[in-house]
Design an enzyme around this catalytic site. Structure first.
Site, mmCIF file in Angstrom:
data_model
loop_
_atom_site.group_PDB
_atom_site.id
_atom_site.type_symbol
_atom_site.label_atom_id
_atom_site.label_comp_id
_atom_site.label_asym_id
_atom_site.label_seq_id
_atom_site.Cartn_x
_atom_site.Cartn_y
_atom_site.Cartn_z
ATOM 1 N N HIS A 1 -1.247 -7.435 8.249
ATOM 2 C CA HIS A 1 -1.563 -6.567 7.118
ATOM 3 C C HIS A 1 -2.847 -5.825 7.442
ATOM 4 O O HIS A 1 -3.944 -6.404 7.372
ATOM 5 C CB HIS A 1 -1.722 -7.421 5.859
ATOM 6 N N ASN B 1 -4.384 -7.795 1.057
ATOM 7 C CA ASN B 1 -5.701 -7.636 0.428
ATOM 8 C C ASN B 1 -5.621 -7.655 -1.100
ATOM 9 O O ASN B 1 -6.631 -7.872 -1.766
ATOM 10 C CB ASN B 1 -6.384 -6.345 0.911
ATOM 11 N N HIS B 2 -4.424 -7.431 -1.661
ATOM 12 C CA HIS B 2 -4.257 -7.511 -3.120
ATOM 13 C C HIS B 2 -3.802 -8.898 -3.580
ATOM 14 O O HIS B 2 -3.354 -9.053 -4.724
ATOM 15 C CB HIS B 2 -3.256 -6.454 -3.593
ATOM 16 N N HIS C 1 1.896 1.501 3.697
ATOM 17 C CA HIS C 1 2.965 1.985 2.818
ATOM 18 C C HIS C 1 3.753 3.152 3.409
ATOM 19 O O HIS C 1 4.537 3.778 2.692
ATOM 20 C CB HIS C 1 2.435 2.360 1.430
ATOM 21 N N HIS D 1 0.821 -2.690 4.784
ATOM 22 C CA HIS D 1 -0.387 -2.218 4.104
ATOM 23 C C HIS D 1 -0.498 -0.698 3.990
ATOM 24 O O HIS D 1 -1.025 -0.212 2.995
ATOM 25 C CB HIS D 1 -1.671 -2.766 4.728
ATOM 26 N N GLU E 1 2.541 -7.590 -2.226
ATOM 27 C CA GLU E 1 1.153 -7.593 -2.727
ATOM 28 C C GLU E 1 0.904 -6.556 -3.814
ATOM 29 O O GLU E 1 -0.099 -6.642 -4.516
ATOM 30 C CB GLU E 1 0.167 -7.383 -1.565
ATOM 31 N N ASN E 2 1.813 -5.552 -3.944
ATOM 32 C CA ASN E 2 1.605 -4.492 -4.945
ATOM 33 C C ASN E 2 2.670 -4.506 -6.035
ATOM 34 O O ASN E 2 2.864 -3.512 -6.735
ATOM 35 C CB ASN E 2 1.617 -3.116 -4.272
#
Ligand SMILES: [Fe+2]
Ligand SMILES: [Fe+2]
Length: 271
Positions: free
Chosen positions: A153, A67-68, A180, A178, A39-40
């Protein structure tokens, strides 16, 4: 079945490290299914289609978001035609893409992979517990699929632990993403579900959760927005977990952390 799950890929450092290491990790650990949260991947925010293609080409069987998910809008038409790219299953009905997929191996074994998103300190989505229960009602672990992995997540460890206990015995693994940061709580729960509250990230740990230190410090201390946050570009640590399941029951035999490269202490399962 042997499953490798890698946590949130952050920026170029994370993408390049995973692209370079995933083929060798698959071979070394005898991996049947590799799942990567990405997602990042796009400069810390979202995932571009060409980056997804590169991760699939490097050996990812399934890519999850979070969420991203929609930070790179080009992913919206791409996800609609890419069943192995998942977004959380508890987005509103009608959201593009899917929250789960069944991966069938060359030998016929099947793994269900799903992603749900927590609600504590996160966007208020549909209930991740009910959504996951509805999905799991369609499958029988060890009967209709040989393994089930759910990427939860979520921000809060409590929500992740509660989720894992609720579905203990119904899935092979609940793995958090999520935050990290890899947590040191890998275990097989009493019902046979493997759990670690967060897989960690694939990114540069000389950072604030993968983003450069200066910008993040300004935001927290001086309360100034500073420049747009950008990913740290130093050598990434690849973080994730190795899961081995029993094909007959679908339950976990073992879960062990995987960490390689960069600044964090290394961990590599013996196989
Ligand atoms: Fe993330
Ligand atoms: Fe996230």
């Amino acid at each position: 079945m042997r499953i490798l799950f890698l946590g949130d890929v952050v920026g170029r450092a994370g993408r390049e490290a995973v692209g370079a290491a995933l083929p060798a990790l698959r071979a070394r650990l005898g991996i049947d299914v590799a799942i990567v949260n990405a997602e990042n991947a796009s400069h810390g925010f979202g995932l571009a289609p060409e980056m997804a293609r590169a991760l699939f080409a490097a050996g990812a069987d399934v890519i999850t978001l979070g969420n991203h998910a929609w930070d790179r809008k080009e992913i919206i038409p791409y996800i609609a035609e890419t069943p192995r790219l998942l977004r959380p299953l508890n987005y509103p009905p009608g959201t593009p893409g899917a929250g789960s997929v069944v991966v069938e191996l060359a030998d016929g074994r099947k793994a269900l992979v799903a992603q749900a998103m927590g609600r504590l300190f996160m966007d208020p989505l549909d209930c991740p517990f009910r959504g996951s229960a509805d999905l799991l009602a369609k499958y029988r672990l060890g009967v209709t699929v040989n393994a089930i992995v759910i990427d939860l997540h979520a921000e809060a460890t409590s929500e992740k632990m509660a989720f894992a206990h609720i579905f203990d015995g119904q899935v092979s693994m609940v793995i958090g993403t999520h935050t990290h940061c890899p947590s040191a709580d890998a275990q097989v729960l009493p019902g046979g579900t493997a759990f670690q509250s967060d897989a960690g990230m694939c990114g540069d740990y000389d950072s604030v959760i993968g983003m450069t230190k200066d910008g993040a410090a300004l935001r927290f201390w001086k309360k100034l927005p500073g420049e747009r946050l950008s990913p740290a570009e130093g050598e990434a640590t690849i973080c994730g977990v190795f899961l081995e399941t029993d094909d007959m029951t679908g339950l976990a035999r073992r879960i062990e952390p995987v960490r390689t490269g960069g600044r964090l202490s290394p961990a590599m399962p013996a196989v």
